[in-house]
Design a protein around this motif. Structure first.
Motif, PDB file in Angstrom:
ATOM      1  N   ALA A  80      36.831  40.198  33.193  1.00 42.66           N
ATOM      2  CA  ALA A  80      37.385  41.012  34.279  1.00 42.66           C
ATOM      3  C   ALA A  80      38.905  40.952  34.282  1.00 42.66           C
ATOM      4  CB  ALA A  80      36.832  40.531  35.623  1.00 42.66           C
ATOM      5  N   VAL A  81      39.464  39.785  34.058  1.00 41.86           N
ATOM      6  CA  VAL A  81      40.918  39.636  34.018  1.00 41.86           C
ATOM      7  C   VAL A  81      41.496  40.391  32.828  1.00 41.86           C
ATOM      8  CG1 VAL A  81      42.799  37.977  33.662  1.00 41.86           C
ATOM      9  CG2 VAL A  81      40.953  37.454  35.279  1.00 41.86           C
ATOM     10  N   LEU A  82      40.848  40.279  31.680  1.00 39.50           N
ATOM     11  CA  LEU A  82      41.348  40.937  30.475  1.00 39.50           C
ATOM     12  C   LEU A  82      41.290  42.459  30.576  1.00 39.50           C
ATOM     13  CD1 LEU A  82      39.673  38.584  27.860  1.00 39.50           C
ATOM     14  CD2 LEU A  82      42.133  38.807  28.238  1.00 39.50           C
ATOM     15  N   LEU A  83      40.321  42.980  31.305  1.00 46.72           N
ATOM     16  CA  LEU A  83      40.149  44.426  31.414  1.00 46.72           C
ATOM     17  C   LEU A  83      40.915  45.047  32.574  1.00 46.72           C
ATOM     18  CD1 LEU A  83      36.314  44.780  30.723  1.00 46.72           C
ATOM     19  CD2 LEU A  83      38.203  45.258  29.157  1.00 46.72           C
ATOM     20  N   ALA A  84      41.534  44.224  33.402  1.00 45.76           N
ATOM     21  CA  ALA A  84      42.214  44.730  34.599  1.00 45.76           C
ATOM     22  C   ALA A  84      43.479  45.502  34.240  1.00 45.76           C
ATOM     23  CB  ALA A  84      42.556  43.569  35.522  1.00 45.76           C
ATOM     24  N   GLN A  85      43.976  46.221  35.219  1.00 44.67           N
ATOM     25  CA  GLN A  85      45.224  46.953  35.039  1.00 44.67           C
ATOM     26  C   GLN A  85      46.365  45.993  34.725  1.00 44.67           C
ATOM     27  OE1 GLN A  85      45.674  50.363  35.120  1.00 44.67           O
ATOM     28  NE2 GLN A  85      43.438  50.442  35.213  1.00 44.67           N
ATOM     29  N   ALA A  86      47.311  46.452  33.922  1.00 43.83           N
ATOM     30  CA  ALA A  86      48.440  45.617  33.524  1.00 43.83           C
ATOM     31  C   ALA A  86      49.138  45.045  34.744  1.00 43.83           C
ATOM     32  CB  ALA A  86      49.426  46.435  32.690  1.00 43.83           C
ATOM     33  N   GLY A  87      49.358  43.749  34.716  1.00 42.98           N
ATOM     34  CA  GLY A  87      50.096  43.074  35.768  1.00 42.98           C
ATOM     35  C   GLY A  87      49.262  42.618  36.944  1.00 42.98           C
ATOM     36  N   GLU A  88      47.999  43.049  37.034  1.00 41.76           N
ATOM     37  CA  GLU A  88      47.194  42.757  38.228  1.00 41.76           C
ATOM     38  C   GLU A  88      46.986  41.260  38.448  1.00 41.76           C
ATOM     39  OE1 GLU A  88      42.739  43.735  40.068  1.00 41.76           O
ATOM     40  OE2 GLU A  88      43.549  44.940  38.389  1.00 41.76           O
ATOM     41  N   LEU A 131      43.432  35.685  24.637  1.00 38.92           N
ATOM     42  CA  LEU A 131      42.573  34.779  25.403  1.00 38.92           C
ATOM     43  C   LEU A 131      42.588  33.460  24.651  1.00 38.92           C
ATOM     44  CD1 LEU A 131      40.492  34.096  27.640  1.00 38.92           C
ATOM     45  CD2 LEU A 131      38.726  34.670  25.965  1.00 38.92           C
ATOM     46  N   MET A 132      43.186  32.453  25.253  1.00 41.84           N
ATOM     47  CA  MET A 132      43.311  31.151  24.600  1.00 41.84           C
ATOM     48  C   MET A 132      42.325  30.179  25.219  1.00 41.84           C
ATOM     49  SD  MET A 132      46.688  28.850  23.919  1.00 41.84           S
ATOM     50  CE  MET A 132      46.562  27.203  23.213  1.00 41.84           C
ATOM     51  N   VAL A 133      41.246  29.941  24.472  1.00 36.02           N
ATOM     52  CA  VAL A 133      40.283  28.916  24.867  1.00 36.02           C
ATOM     53  C   VAL A 133      40.801  27.602  24.305  1.00 36.02           C
ATOM     54  CG1 VAL A 133      37.886  28.155  24.755  1.00 36.02           C
ATOM     55  CG2 VAL A 133      38.421  30.613  24.790  1.00 36.02           C
ATOM     56  N   SER A 134      40.950  26.608  25.153  1.00 38.03           N
ATOM     57  CA  SER A 134      41.592  25.361  24.739  1.00 38.03           C
ATOM     58  C   SER A 134      40.877  24.711  23.566  1.00 38.03           C
ATOM     59  CB  SER A 134      41.653  24.384  25.916  1.00 38.03           C
ATOM     60  OG  SER A 134      40.365  24.185  26.464  1.00 38.03           O
ATOM     61  N   ALA A 135      41.643  23.978  22.780  1.00 35.83           N
ATOM     62  CA  ALA A 135      41.109  23.283  21.617  1.00 35.83           C
ATOM     63  C   ALA A 135      40.212  22.131  22.053  1.00 35.83           C
ATOM     64  CB  ALA A 135      42.256  22.751  20.756  1.00 35.83           C
ATOM     65  N   HIS A 136      39.395  21.662  21.137  1.00 37.16           N
ATOM     66  CA  HIS A 136      38.584  20.473  21.412  1.00 37.16           C
ATOM     67  C   HIS A 136      39.504  19.305  21.750  1.00 37.16           C
ATOM     68  CE1 HIS A 136      34.760  22.218  20.372  1.00 37.16           C
ATOM     69  NE2 HIS A 136      35.208  22.610  19.202  1.00 37.16           N
ATOM     70  N   SER A 161      35.357  27.512  44.977  1.00 40.22           N
ATOM     71  CA  SER A 161      36.184  28.717  45.047  1.00 40.22           C
ATOM     72  C   SER A 161      35.312  29.962  45.057  1.00 40.22           C
ATOM     73  CB  SER A 161      37.116  28.746  43.824  1.00 40.22           C
ATOM     74  OG  SER A 161      37.691  30.022  43.641  1.00 40.22           O
ATOM     75  N   ASP A 162      35.841  31.055  45.616  1.00 44.79           N
ATOM     76  CA  ASP A 162      35.133  32.335  45.575  1.00 44.79           C
ATOM     77  C   ASP A 162      35.674  33.236  44.468  1.00 44.79           C
ATOM     78  OD1 ASP A 162      37.611  33.053  46.565  1.00 44.79           O
ATOM     79  OD2 ASP A 162      36.830  34.219  48.250  1.00 44.79           O
ATOM     80  N   ALA A 163      36.415  32.647  43.518  1.00 48.09           N
ATOM     81  CA  ALA A 163      37.045  33.464  42.471  1.00 48.09           C
ATOM     82  C   ALA A 163      36.017  34.175  41.601  1.00 48.09           C
ATOM     83  CB  ALA A 163      37.963  32.596  41.614  1.00 48.09           C
ATOM     84  N   VAL A 164      34.921  33.506  41.268  1.00 43.53           N
ATOM     85  CA  VAL A 164      33.917  34.166  40.416  1.00 43.53           C
ATOM     86  C   VAL A 164      33.383  35.426  41.083  1.00 43.53           C
ATOM     87  CG1 VAL A 164      31.600  33.959  39.425  1.00 43.53           C
ATOM     88  CG2 VAL A 164      33.285  32.153  39.032  1.00 43.53           C
ATOM     89  N   PRO A 165      32.871  35.366  42.309  1.00 45.43           N
ATOM     90  CA  PRO A 165      32.406  36.626  42.914  1.00 45.43           C
ATOM     91  C   PRO A 165      33.517  37.650  43.133  1.00 45.43           C
ATOM     92  CG  PRO A 165      32.258  34.805  44.489  1.00 45.43           C
ATOM     93  CD  PRO A 165      32.514  34.203  43.152  1.00 45.43           C
ATOM     94  N   ARG A 166      34.712  37.199  43.455  1.00 46.38           N
ATOM     95  CA  ARG A 166      35.812  38.153  43.654  1.00 46.38           C
ATOM     96  C   ARG A 166      36.164  38.877  42.367  1.00 46.38           C
ATOM     97  NH1 ARG A 166      40.646  36.276  44.648  1.00 46.38           N
ATOM     98  NH2 ARG A 166      40.235  34.029  44.633  1.00 46.38           N
ATOM     99  N   LEU A 167      36.164  38.177  41.251  1.00 47.10           N
ATOM    100  CA  LEU A 167      36.543  38.786  39.981  1.00 47.10           C
ATOM    101  C   LEU A 167      35.417  39.582  39.349  1.00 47.10           C
ATOM    102  CD1 LEU A 167      38.572  35.830  38.414  1.00 47.10           C
ATOM    103  CD2 LEU A 167      39.510  38.042  39.110  1.00 47.10           C
ATOM    104  N   THR A 168      34.183  39.102  39.529  1.00 50.45           N
ATOM    105  CA  THR A 168      33.062  39.682  38.788  1.00 50.45           C
ATOM    106  C   THR A 168      32.193  40.628  39.602  1.00 50.45           C
ATOM    107  OG1 THR A 168      31.479  37.924  39.321  1.00 50.45           O
ATOM    108  CG2 THR A 168      32.953  37.552  37.453  1.00 50.45           C
ATOM    109  N   GLY A 169      32.209  40.483  40.924  1.00 51.88           N
ATOM    110  CA  GLY A 169      31.344  41.304  41.749  1.00 51.88           C
ATOM    111  C   GLY A 169      29.940  40.759  41.898  1.00 51.88           C
ATOM    112  N   HIS A 170      29.672  39.581  41.353  1.00 51.71           N
ATOM    113  CA  HIS A 170      28.363  38.959  41.543  1.00 51.71           C
ATOM    114  C   HIS A 170      28.560  37.501  41.941  1.00 51.71           C
ATOM    115  CE1 HIS A 170      28.549  36.590  37.813  1.00 51.71           C
ATOM    116  NE2 HIS A 170      28.830  37.693  37.132  1.00 51.71           N
TER     117      HIS A 170
END
Length: 290
Positions: free
Chosen positions: A178-186, A70-75, A260-269
């Protein structure tokens, strides 16, 4: 998941939240940062030796044995893209197979917001590394919207009547987890825009702050010249002030209005709104209250 997940920026607002969520789920993590003493103590987490993005050897050693990064961008910095490239090449050399990169909404080579251009160049480099990748393009943070108002209760900037779909750190962390815990390749090869549920004008941002604080907060639209002048006393370098001012100009240009609806789609909330955020984080506007 049995592989080790390396988390950069684990002492920060996004990386720290993701690291805690992974630890709660029993994931083995490698916490990477320049100052290990600032990294959280979490079950199943190993603190890597000090490693800055621009230090290829240190980054390679810190990432050895990790399968996902997980690469959080630098300052923000004039050489941020170079630092990102160095860290990514080190990840490849260390045997990392997948990267989830925290990017920015509307990342493009000609983005109005100058810092968003850094993210596009970083994304382009990632595409050429051979790593599996997912890009999380965050909008401006809701905490940043609250911080736009000065102690005098005025938001100043050249945003015109443009809109911004601010997003909460908590929602970014939930989506990344959610992305990190998903099935490989999802989620391989996918770009997600992470936004709140609405896009507000800065006049509407000011109105929400007024409701939360009980004082009148207003938005004053500036020209580009006025914006540079009003920030001249901060003592910041020109590239940094240009980044600040161009973030407002990107709002005016409509480049931060995507919802975007990505947050609810990925997280369920549902994604948190600005009003939700202010209700839960009174310290975010403490500078506006007596």
């Amino acid at each position: 998941m049995t592989e080790v997940v390396a988390v950069t920026g684990a002492s920060g607002a996004i990386g720290g939240r993701v690291a805690r969520r992974l630890a709660e789920r029993g994931v083995a993590t490698r916490l990477v940062g320049r100052s290990p003493e600032r990294l959280p103590d979490l079950p199943g987490a190993v603190k890597a030796a000090p490693a800055a993005f621009g230090d290829a050897v240190a980054m390679r050693d810190a990432l050895a044995g990790a399968g996902t990064l997980l690469m959080v961008s630098a300052h923000e910095a004039p050489d941020r893209v170079r630092e990102h490239i160095t860290a990514l090449d080190a990840a490849v050399a260390a045997g990392v197979r997948r990267v989830v990169y925290v990017s920015f909404l509307g990342a493009a080579p000609d983005a109005t917001f100058t810092f968003a251009r850094d993210h596009w160049h970083t994304e382009q480099h990632i595409r050429g590394t051979g790593l599996a990748y997912t890009f999380l393009r965050d909008s401006l943070y809701l905490s940043g919207l609250a911080a736009m108002a000065g102690p005098d209760g005025v938001i100043r900037g050249p945003a015109g009547d443009g809109r911004v779909s601010g997003v909460a750190h908590e929602d970014i962390a939930d989506a990344a987890t959610a992305v990190l815990l998903a099935q490989a390749g999802e989620h391989d090869g996918v770009t997600y825009d992470l936004t709140g549920p609405e896009a507000l004008t800065l006049t509407e941002v000011a109105a929400e702050l007024s409701r939360a604080t009980g004082r009148t907060v207003t938005y004053l639209a500036e020209t580009r010249e006025e914006a540079f002048a009003s920030r001249a006393g901060y003592g910041a370098e020109e590239w940094e002030v240009t980044g600040w001012v161009s973030s407002y100009e990107a709002i005016a240009a409509g480049e931060m209005a995507t919802v975007s609806d990505a947050v609810p789609r990925l997280t369920g909330h549902r994604a948190r709104s600005f009003a939700d955020y202010l209700a839960a984080h009174p310290r975010a506007y403490a500078h506006l209250t007596p």
